[in-house]
Design a protein around this motif. Structure first.
Motif, PDB file in Angstrom:
ATOM      1  N   UNK A   1       1.408  -3.279  -9.100  1.00  0.00           N
ATOM      2  CA  UNK A   1       1.438  -3.368  -7.634  1.00  0.00           C
ATOM      3  C   UNK A   1       0.957  -2.070  -7.001  1.00  0.00           C
ATOM      4  N   UNK A   2       1.404  -0.940  -7.528  1.00  0.00           N
ATOM      5  CA  UNK A   2       1.000   0.363  -6.968  1.00  0.00           C
ATOM      6  C   UNK A   2      -0.501   0.589  -7.145  1.00  0.00           C
ATOM      7  N   UNK A   3      -1.039   0.214  -8.290  1.00  0.00           N
ATOM      8  CA  UNK A   3      -2.464   0.429  -8.559  1.00  0.00           C
ATOM      9  C   UNK A   3      -3.331  -0.502  -7.723  1.00  0.00           C
ATOM     10  N   UNK A   4      -2.864  -1.737  -7.507  1.00  0.00           N
ATOM     11  CA  UNK A   4      -3.588  -2.642  -6.608  1.00  0.00           C
ATOM     12  C   UNK A   4      -3.596  -2.050  -5.198  1.00  0.00           C
ATOM     13  N   UNK A   5      -2.462  -1.506  -4.768  1.00  0.00           N
ATOM     14  CA  UNK A   5      -2.339  -0.963  -3.414  1.00  0.00           C
ATOM     15  C   UNK A   5      -3.330   0.162  -3.149  1.00  0.00           C
ATOM     16  N   UNK A   6      -3.657   0.959  -4.179  1.00  0.00           N
ATOM     17  CA  UNK A   6      -4.604   2.067  -3.966  1.00  0.00           C
ATOM     18  C   UNK A   6      -6.043   1.654  -4.256  1.00  0.00           C
ATOM     19  N   UNK A   7      -6.277   0.357  -4.481  1.00  0.00           N
ATOM     20  CA  UNK A   7      -7.641  -0.153  -4.556  1.00  0.00           C
ATOM     21  C   UNK A   7      -8.292  -0.165  -5.914  1.00  0.00           C
ATOM     22  N   UNK A   8      -7.505  -0.098  -6.991  1.00  0.00           N
ATOM     23  CA  UNK A   8      -8.100  -0.049  -8.326  1.00  0.00           C
ATOM     24  C   UNK A   8      -8.410  -1.426  -8.904  1.00  0.00           C
ATOM     25  N   UNK A   9      -8.018  -2.480  -8.225  1.00  0.00           N
ATOM     26  CA  UNK A   9      -8.337  -3.806  -8.727  1.00  0.00           C
ATOM     27  C   UNK A   9      -7.426  -4.858  -8.130  1.00  0.00           C
TER      28      UNK A   9
END
Length: 299
Positions: A235-243
């Protein structure tokens, strides 16, 4: 001989060890589960065989299996052990104010987003109930359940095992998750659309298998950009735009910060959570209350 046979009470520890050897098919596995040495387990079974005057366990290849007499004894042994457990449970409220113990095994999503509310409800009904939660993957949790080091498991379906009682109790939708502001197709993204994105997927387990089947292309294997053991990390990585990702709805219910965008998939993808117990498990008052609270869980 007649006097000796009826003059000695059956030893519950010997019966429990015999049941464990029969269930696990191994003296060594039973020893590991009970925290004993393998020779000590062998002596327990031998003592029971001498007490009853019959052979109870025989080796077939590398596996220890109950004899015909052992199979008959298993029925009575389980009943006696359950009665013993019930007697101990009846005494627990009188001892140190306790009201019992429930050991739960669960995956990460259910343990964070589902179990706390069910546990709070059970504790409200039984303030003295001791509840512990072990988090792991479904295969390990079911193995611990089989070994009786857990009382109940909450896992994603399918779950199987000839010694298990399985009760589905909750269905949730798996959702497409994208960085905030991402444009979702009308009606939700389909598998081809999702395969074109950089995918951050949860590794392992029945939920991942269901996602892989939904994403599967006829001529290609899905290759995620990254795989993680933590849904919260995804969830955190999606939030920063990584996928993009596909995650259980439970993990997104409290997502109010506006950091991600979610949508149903096309076609919809769901998973079912189930309670799993050993078929011979004695249903203590605390365990019955925990199961009741899980059944009553609502979105």
């Amino acid at each position: 001989m007649h006097k000796d046979f009826f003059g000695m009470a059956l030893n519950l520890d010997q019966l429990a060890t015999f049941v464990n050897v029969a269930d696990l098919g191994s003296f060594t596995a039973a020893a590991d589960m009970e925290g004993l040495t393998q020779p000590a387990v062998s002596l327990q079974v031998k003592g029971l065989e001498q007490r009853l005057g019959v052979r109870l366990i025989e080796r077939v290849g590398r596996r220890a299996q109950p004899t015909a007499a052992g199979l008959d004894l298993l029925v009575h042994a389980r009943r006696l052990l359950q009665a013993s457990a019930a007697a101990e449970e009846a005494m627990m409220p009188y001892r140190d104010g306790a009201s019992g113990r429930v050991r739960i095994g669960s995956g990460g999503t259910a343990s964070i987003h589902l179990l706390p509310r069910a546990i709070a409800a059970a504790r409200k009904s039984m303030p003295g109930l001791e509840i512990t939660v072990h988090i792991g993957n479904a295969d390990d949790i079911l193995h611990d359940l089989e070994a009786n080091s857990l009382d109940i498991a909450v896992v994603a379906m399918p779950a199987s095992g000839r010694n298990f009682q399985i009760e589905p109790f909750y269905e949730e939708e798996l959702l497409a998750v994208a960085p905030a502001g991402s444009l979702m197709p009308e009606g939700g993204p389909d598998a081809a659309f999702m395969r074109e994105r950089a995918l951050l997927l949860y590794e392992g387990g029945n939920t991942r298998r269901a996602i892989d089947e939904w994403l599967a292309a006829p001529d290609a294997r899905t290759r995620p950009a990254m795989e993680f053991g933590s849904i919260e990390a995804i969830k955190e990585l999606v939030a920063v735009g990584l996928g993009w990702s596909i995650l259980p709805g439970l993990a997104l219910k409290r997502e109010r910060a506006g950091l991600v965008t979610t949508s149903s998939l096309k076609p919809r993808l769901t998973r079912r959570l189930a309670m799993v117990l050993r078929r011979d498990k004695h249903l203590t008052r605390g365990l019955r209350e925990m199961m009741k609270c899980l059944r009553e869980f609502k979105n």
